[in-house]
Design a protein around this motif. Sequence first.
Motif, PDB file in Angstrom:
ATOM      1  N   PRO A 161       0.825  -1.217   0.000  1.00  0.00           N
ATOM      2  CA  PRO A 161       0.000   0.000   0.000  1.00  0.00           C
ATOM      3  C   PRO A 161       0.855   1.262   0.000  1.00  0.00           C
ATOM      4  CG  PRO A 161      -0.039  -1.038   2.158  1.00  0.00           C
ATOM      5  CD  PRO A 161       0.680  -1.987   1.255  1.00  0.00           C
ATOM      6  N   ALA A 162       0.246   2.373  -0.348  1.00  0.00           N
ATOM      7  CA  ALA A 162       0.980   3.643  -0.443  1.00  0.00           C
ATOM      8  C   ALA A 162       1.489   4.107   0.914  1.00  0.00           C
ATOM      9  CB  ALA A 162       0.080   4.722  -1.060  1.00  0.00           C
ATOM     10  N   SER A 163       0.828   3.727   1.988  1.00  0.00           N
ATOM     11  CA  SER A 163       1.252   4.170   3.315  1.00  0.00           C
ATOM     12  C   SER A 163       2.504   3.461   3.806  1.00  0.00           C
ATOM     13  CB  SER A 163       0.120   3.950   4.318  1.00  0.00           C
ATOM     14  OG  SER A 163      -0.263   2.581   4.357  1.00  0.00           O
ATOM     15  N   ASP A 164       2.922   2.346   3.180  1.00  0.00           N
ATOM     16  CA  ASP A 164       4.098   1.581   3.624  1.00  0.00           C
ATOM     17  C   ASP A 164       5.272   1.713   2.662  1.00  0.00           C
ATOM     18  OD1 ASP A 164       2.530   0.752   5.693  1.00  0.00           O
ATOM     19  OD2 ASP A 164       2.051  -1.210   4.816  1.00  0.00           O
ATOM     20  N   ARG A 165       5.329   2.774   1.893  1.00  0.00           N
ATOM     21  CA  ARG A 165       6.377   2.893   0.878  1.00  0.00           C
ATOM     22  C   ARG A 165       7.463   3.894   1.262  1.00  0.00           C
ATOM     23  NH1 ARG A 165       3.384   2.378  -5.036  1.00  0.00           N
ATOM     24  NH2 ARG A 165       2.182   0.489  -4.522  1.00  0.00           N
ATOM     25  N   GLU A 166       7.513   4.256   2.486  1.00  0.00           N
ATOM     26  CA  GLU A 166       8.559   5.185   2.915  1.00  0.00           C
ATOM     27  C   GLU A 166       9.894   4.450   2.964  1.00  0.00           C
ATOM     28  OE1 GLU A 166       9.474   8.309   6.594  1.00  0.00           O
ATOM     29  OE2 GLU A 166       7.724   6.984   6.634  1.00  0.00           O
ATOM     30  N   ASN A 167      10.900   5.033   2.357  1.00  0.00           N
ATOM     31  CA  ASN A 167      12.248   4.453   2.259  1.00  0.00           C
ATOM     32  C   ASN A 167      12.207   3.064   1.619  1.00  0.00           C
ATOM     33  OD1 ASN A 167      13.326   6.734   3.595  1.00  0.00           O
ATOM     34  ND2 ASN A 167      12.972   5.788   5.602  1.00  0.00           N
ATOM     35  N   ALA A 168      11.327   2.902   0.635  1.00  0.00           N
ATOM     36  CA  ALA A 168      11.216   1.593  -0.021  1.00  0.00           C
ATOM     37  C   ALA A 168      12.459   1.270  -0.835  1.00  0.00           C
ATOM     38  CB  ALA A 168       9.987   1.574  -0.924  1.00  0.00           C
ATOM     39  N   ARG A 169      13.089   2.264  -1.456  1.00  0.00           N
ATOM     40  CA  ARG A 169      14.281   2.007  -2.267  1.00  0.00           C
ATOM     41  C   ARG A 169      15.424   1.506  -1.402  1.00  0.00           C
ATOM     42  NH1 ARG A 169      16.021   3.622  -7.311  1.00  0.00           N
ATOM     43  NH2 ARG A 169      14.101   4.792  -7.588  1.00  0.00           N
ATOM     44  N   ALA A 170      15.573   2.110  -0.235  1.00  0.00           N
ATOM     45  CA  ALA A 170      16.669   1.688   0.640  1.00  0.00           C
ATOM     46  C   ALA A 170      16.437   0.286   1.191  1.00  0.00           C
ATOM     47  CB  ALA A 170      16.822   2.680   1.790  1.00  0.00           C
ATOM     48  N   ARG A 171      15.180  -0.088   1.402  1.00  0.00           N
ATOM     49  CA  ARG A 171      14.905  -1.431   1.924  1.00  0.00           C
ATOM     50  C   ARG A 171      15.017  -2.497   0.848  1.00  0.00           C
ATOM     51  NH1 ARG A 171       9.493  -1.674   3.776  1.00  0.00           N
ATOM     52  NH2 ARG A 171       9.025   0.363   2.888  1.00  0.00           N
ATOM     53  N   LEU A 172      14.590  -2.179  -0.398  1.00  0.00           N
ATOM     54  CA  LEU A 172      14.632  -3.169  -1.464  1.00  0.00           C
ATOM     55  C   LEU A 172      16.007  -3.284  -2.107  1.00  0.00           C
ATOM     56  CD1 LEU A 172      11.224  -2.497  -3.275  1.00  0.00           C
ATOM     57  CD2 LEU A 172      11.792  -4.404  -1.772  1.00  0.00           C
ATOM     58  N   ILE A 173      16.701  -2.172  -2.225  1.00  0.00           N
ATOM     59  CA  ILE A 173      17.993  -2.164  -2.922  1.00  0.00           C
ATOM     60  C   ILE A 173      19.042  -1.660  -1.926  1.00  0.00           C
ATOM     61  CG2 ILE A 173      19.226  -1.441  -4.999  1.00  0.00           C
ATOM     62  CD1 ILE A 173      16.546  -0.680  -6.191  1.00  0.00           C
ATOM     63  N   PRO A 174      19.624  -2.514  -1.118  1.00  0.00           N
ATOM     64  CA  PRO A 174      20.685  -2.054  -0.201  1.00  0.00           C
ATOM     65  C   PRO A 174      21.943  -1.668  -0.974  1.00  0.00           C
ATOM     66  CG  PRO A 174      20.471  -4.440  -0.113  1.00  0.00           C
ATOM     67  CD  PRO A 174      19.359  -3.944  -0.974  1.00  0.00           C
ATOM     68  N   THR A 175      22.774  -0.893  -0.357  1.00  0.00           N
ATOM     69  CA  THR A 175      24.011  -0.426  -0.989  1.00  0.00           C
ATOM     70  C   THR A 175      25.004  -1.579  -1.076  1.00  0.00           C
ATOM     71  OG1 THR A 175      23.627   1.760  -0.067  1.00  0.00           O
ATOM     72  CG2 THR A 175      25.835   1.294  -0.886  1.00  0.00           C
ATOM     73  N   THR A 176      25.133  -2.142  -2.258  1.00  0.00           N
ATOM     74  CA  THR A 176      26.065  -3.242  -2.504  1.00  0.00           C
ATOM     75  C   THR A 176      26.805  -2.958  -3.800  1.00  0.00           C
ATOM     76  OG1 THR A 176      24.364  -4.504  -3.668  1.00  0.00           O
ATOM     77  CG2 THR A 176      24.601  -4.928  -1.306  1.00  0.00           C
ATOM     78  N   SER A 177      27.762  -3.825  -4.086  1.00  0.00           N
ATOM     79  CA  SER A 177      28.522  -3.660  -5.324  1.00  0.00           C
ATOM     80  C   SER A 177      27.691  -3.997  -6.552  1.00  0.00           C
ATOM     81  CB  SER A 177      29.773  -4.556  -5.289  1.00  0.00           C
ATOM     82  OG  SER A 177      29.368  -5.916  -5.095  1.00  0.00           O
ATOM     83  N   ASP A 178      26.684  -4.873  -6.395  1.00  0.00           N
ATOM     84  CA  ASP A 178      25.842  -5.278  -7.515  1.00  0.00           C
ATOM     85  C   ASP A 178      24.389  -4.959  -7.163  1.00  0.00           C
ATOM     86  OD1 ASP A 178      24.733  -6.299  -9.765  1.00  0.00           O
ATOM     87  OD2 ASP A 178      25.227  -8.412  -9.353  1.00  0.00           O
ATOM     88  N   PRO A 179      23.843  -3.786  -7.560  1.00  0.00           N
ATOM     89  CA  PRO A 179      22.464  -3.431  -7.206  1.00  0.00           C
ATOM     90  C   PRO A 179      21.411  -4.288  -7.911  1.00  0.00           C
ATOM     91  CG  PRO A 179      23.354  -1.804  -8.698  1.00  0.00           C
ATOM     92  CD  PRO A 179      24.500  -2.735  -8.342  1.00  0.00           C
ATOM     93  N   LEU A 180      21.803  -4.995  -8.990  1.00  0.00           N
ATOM     94  CA  LEU A 180      20.831  -5.804  -9.719  1.00  0.00           C
ATOM     95  C   LEU A 180      20.515  -7.116  -9.006  1.00  0.00           C
ATOM     96  CD1 LEU A 180      19.153  -5.960 -12.318  1.00  0.00           C
ATOM     97  CD2 LEU A 180      21.109  -7.031 -13.442  1.00  0.00           C
ATOM     98  N   GLN A 181      21.402  -7.557  -8.129  1.00  0.00           N
ATOM     99  CA  GLN A 181      21.210  -8.855  -7.472  1.00  0.00           C
ATOM    100  C   GLN A 181      19.958  -8.892  -6.586  1.00  0.00           C
ATOM    101  OE1 GLN A 181      24.607 -10.141  -5.257  1.00  0.00           O
ATOM    102  NE2 GLN A 181      23.665 -12.081  -4.615  1.00  0.00           N
ATOM    103  N   PRO A 182      19.712  -7.925  -5.686  1.00  0.00           N
ATOM    104  CA  PRO A 182      18.484  -8.008  -4.882  1.00  0.00           C
ATOM    105  C   PRO A 182      17.215  -7.888  -5.725  1.00  0.00           C
ATOM    106  CG  PRO A 182      19.593  -5.920  -4.515  1.00  0.00           C
ATOM    107  CD  PRO A 182      20.541  -6.783  -5.280  1.00  0.00           C
ATOM    108  N   LEU A 183      17.230  -7.076  -6.783  1.00  0.00           N
ATOM    109  CA  LEU A 183      16.059  -6.960  -7.641  1.00  0.00           C
ATOM    110  C   LEU A 183      15.802  -8.259  -8.392  1.00  0.00           C
ATOM    111  CD1 LEU A 183      16.556  -3.375  -9.127  1.00  0.00           C
ATOM    112  CD2 LEU A 183      14.999  -4.097  -7.312  1.00  0.00           C
ATOM    113  N   ALA A 184      16.867  -8.900  -8.858  1.00  0.00           N
ATOM    114  CA  ALA A 184      16.702 -10.181  -9.549  1.00  0.00           C
ATOM    115  C   ALA A 184      16.134 -11.236  -8.615  1.00  0.00           C
ATOM    116  CB  ALA A 184      18.032 -10.646 -10.123  1.00  0.00           C
ATOM    117  N   SER A 185      16.559 -11.219  -7.355  1.00  0.00           N
ATOM    118  CA  SER A 185      16.017 -12.165  -6.389  1.00  0.00           C
ATOM    119  C   SER A 185      14.517 -11.927  -6.149  1.00  0.00           C
ATOM    120  CB  SER A 185      16.781 -12.046  -5.075  1.00  0.00           C
ATOM    121  OG  SER A 185      16.238 -12.903  -4.108  1.00  0.00           O
TER     122      SER A 185
END
Length: 384
Positions: free
Chosen positions: A176-200
């Motif tokens: 829902p729209a009310s639970d999307r705060e800092n969604a990018r930071a939770r889904l895509i953590p700062t790593t060397s390969d940003p595509l890996q968490p999205l692919a998972s």
Amino acid sequence: MPSLRQIEANRRNAQKATGPKTDSGKARVARNALKHGLAGHGVVLTDEMTAAMEERKRYWSAQYRPDGPAQLWRFERIVIESVRADVCVHRSIALRDELAQRASESWDDDRALDAEVLGQSLADHPEFIQPTLLQSRHGVLWLLDRWDDLADRLDRTSGDLSDADLSHLLDLLGVPASDRENARARLIPTTSDPLQPLASILVDARADLHHRLESYLIARDERARIDAQAGLGDDSVAVRLLDRYENQVLRRLRQAEADLRRLQGPPPADRSPSSPAPPINPHSPADFPCPPESPSSSRVPQTEAPSIAPSPGPSSQLRPITLPTRTGDVPPERLRPSRSASTAPAGVPTPLHLLPDGSMPANRRERRALKAWKRRQSGRSTPR
């Protein structure tokens, strides 16, 4: 601002456009918005319904026997609503047959279109639309197509997820729209390969959808298709509307019949058997004559009940059992009289809940209605 000449011209033009003035013209204009004739007060009907109403009036007048303007008006209401009820039933059957035929012709296309229409509202209410799409085979196929499109865009951008793609991903997950705060930071953590968490995330989501399809959704869709072809599927909006029209028509029909019977009163006791009887009305106490009983089964109070003789054998030592006497326990005026006036016990007054011919209505509601009518006829105002 209009000038005086324009105002006068508008007034002259308005006087020319006053609509039809003759009765025939008004009748034609009244039929402009006519679609099926099942709504409203029955003033405007289709040609087929009008013909059926006139024919039914000729056949039913001898049975209902309306006398006077008030009874005639209610008799016409009965005829109109009865014709409408028949039209509702015929149209409903035809629509259900069409739905069953359509299910055998274009089941997958129709269900895919329904899923497409439902998916257009995914961005507005993802917490409701996404679980709804998960409950049908075509809804899951629609979600799989959207996940495949999102995976292609991520491959082209090398994992560079834009804000629009992130919002679409959260919609597909049902966040829902009310639970999307800092969604990018939770889904895509700062790593060397940003595509890996999205692919998972993509792999897990598509695996879950395929599991739903193979485990139960394909079988559920097949059962629904078979039921729809047999005429057991969900009713469409048009069928539900016809059912609502039919319920309204039946309520008006029953009310008109009750009003007509109330004006006519109970049937006379000296009516000849050859005269036609009015149709049975479930709300009229006068239309339920009890069937005649044989003389051997008439309910005449007995003053001496028979004794049950003992059977021969070891049990012959038992004393005879005598049934209790009914007339000794209940006063004569409280006894239930016979259904036939000729077999009624002498000296017992006829209660108010008996019809003039000595018969008794079927249930307590009808007896109370008949008692109330007799009170009004006799001018008494005894409280219930």
